[in-house]
Design an enzyme around this catalytic site. Sequence first.
Site, mmCIF file in Angstrom:
data_model
loop_
_atom_site.group_PDB
_atom_site.id
_atom_site.type_symbol
_atom_site.label_atom_id
_atom_site.label_comp_id
_atom_site.label_asym_id
_atom_site.label_seq_id
_atom_site.Cartn_x
_atom_site.Cartn_y
_atom_site.Cartn_z
ATOM 1 N N CYS A 144 22.223 99.852 -5.214
ATOM 2 C CA CYS A 144 22.345 98.979 -4.048
ATOM 3 C C CYS A 144 23.642 99.235 -3.284
ATOM 4 C CB CYS A 144 22.285 97.522 -4.500
ATOM 5 S SG CYS A 144 22.532 96.339 -3.164
ATOM 6 N N TRP A 176 15.522 92.987 -10.441
ATOM 7 C CA TRP A 176 16.716 93.392 -11.185
ATOM 8 C C TRP A 176 16.629 92.872 -12.620
ATOM 9 C CZ3 TRP A 176 19.440 97.065 -9.140
ATOM 10 C CH2 TRP A 176 19.540 97.186 -7.753
ATOM 11 N N ARG A 206 15.119 84.955 -3.781
ATOM 12 C CA ARG A 206 15.336 86.303 -4.282
ATOM 13 C C ARG A 206 16.625 86.371 -5.100
ATOM 14 N NH1 ARG A 206 13.494 90.887 0.054
ATOM 15 N NH2 ARG A 206 11.404 90.059 0.498
ATOM 16 N N THR A 208 19.306 88.501 -5.901
ATOM 17 C CA THR A 208 19.868 89.720 -5.325
ATOM 18 C C THR A 208 21.238 90.031 -5.920
ATOM 19 O OG1 THR A 208 20.884 88.481 -3.494
ATOM 20 C CG2 THR A 208 18.642 89.324 -3.162
ATOM 21 N N VAL A 209 21.656 91.281 -5.691
ATOM 22 C CA VAL A 209 23.001 91.721 -6.024
ATOM 23 C C VAL A 209 23.685 92.172 -4.724
ATOM 24 C CG1 VAL A 209 22.517 92.415 -8.395
ATOM 25 C CG2 VAL A 209 22.124 94.045 -6.559
ATOM 26 N N GLU A 224 26.616 87.069 -0.973
ATOM 27 C CA GLU A 224 26.726 87.808 0.281
ATOM 28 C C GLU A 224 27.857 88.821 0.139
ATOM 29 O OE1 GLU A 224 26.450 89.634 3.510
ATOM 30 O OE2 GLU A 224 24.997 88.015 3.228
ATOM 31 N N TYR A 270 17.841 100.639 6.942
ATOM 32 C CA TYR A 270 16.728 99.845 6.422
ATOM 33 C C TYR A 270 15.743 99.497 7.529
ATOM 34 C CZ TYR A 270 18.888 99.310 1.862
ATOM 35 O OH TYR A 270 19.408 99.570 0.611
#
Length: 472
Positions: A144, A176, A206, A208-209, A224, A270
């Site tokens: 990531c 993950w 979600r 997330t990392v 964030e 992206y």
Amino acid sequence: MTARPISASPKLLHSKKRGVLSLRPAAKSSDMWATSPPPLPLQLRRPPPPPPFLVRRRSKRLRRIAASQDPLTALSRLVWGRALPPAPLVLAAREGWTAAWRLLMRQLAPSDPSTGAFTRTPSGFPAVVGTPSPRLHLYVGLPCPWAHRALVVRALLGLEARLPVSVAVPGDDGAWSFTADSPDGLYGKRRLREVYAVRGGGFEGRATVPMLWDAERREVVCNESVEIIKFLCGLADAGGSGLDLWPPELRQEIDRWYGVIYPSVNNGVYRCGFAQSQEAYDAAASELFGALDRLEAHLAGCRYLCGDRLTLADVCLFTTLVRFDLVYNTLFRCTRRKLAEYPSLHAYTRDIYQMPKVAETCDMEAIMAGYFKTLFPLNPGGIQPLQPASCDGESLLRPHGREALSSAAGTPLEAAESLLRKNQYLEQRVEVELYITVGYQISNIFSFSAYANNTKVLAYGSDLETKVGVIK
């Protein structure tokens, strides 16, 4: 009683072939001149069985197909042989795959229904609220780029001892997860979602990392990336670190550069890869490469984005650039130019890569596997290509030669002449457009001309940038 003539009585015939006696009337002498009897009606008969050697050959071929190929391939070979599949089947498969692809993309990469443009989901914990406890834990994933920001800042600021880290890896379903080789160092959970769920209020959304976790309060501090790295800079200042990546006097300029980098480059790749319409892709690709052209021209005269000092803006740009030729150029269809074709940007990437401890945060194999093996809708076969030569350690450790660059480009004329000296590789009759930043105080439109190597320079400026066209 009269005796019957012998000629009129049936003859007793002996069939030697069958070994039995049979009676049949004797043929009269006049029968030999009679017409032949009518033919029997047409009857369908089964074809004769194939010779044994053909049966053996066919059975052997079927066994070979079944043993060497998967059942679907073996079935298709039996149905239509080596020819292409029938058109109805191709069309049906295409429509079915497209529908499934759109369904998956809606969950993986939500888009604007009217345009097909990728829209990133906001972070669930976008800012650091209050003062966290000293017991912090960082969760990251090596593929990531957003998590890579936190790893680079942690390494540059020497926070390894104060901030332990757990590295998650993409699971088979893309979520993950943790493995025996890469465990959750805090709770021993199997999935990152389970760590999020430890917090008192539970968790939906979600997982997330990067994710900064307060181990004492059992709470998410922030997930964030840009806010996490700003927080880490403050954490390093409290510990007396000498490097300041977020200096107060440059924060306004850092934010301005981030306003260019994030939408057009960081998120721009992206937007190209997850575009769900041709129009959305064209717009994203045009904006991406326009921004890269601008950055290339600016970094031709400055070592870093904000001058001689490395800042958070450079870290945010670096984590995308180091992945550009590796995955974005091919998988995300960012194909107009490779990073290696930008002399200044590629040297700039090598400059940061060669800083102490930065290379240790760049796991090229994990990055490639995390994209090519995990993003199923973009790469259904899961085939991972060879690593580009421009991304191996030997190439990234080549001398970058950026130590002598000055942060000040001088006057616009001096900047243009500097650009000409740095672009001697341009052939004659080649028309290019370059962008250089000359400061934020220019408010009037101006023009000038200069001559170098028989090349005329035309320039005009605005309040943010000077646009230089190098024209034969």
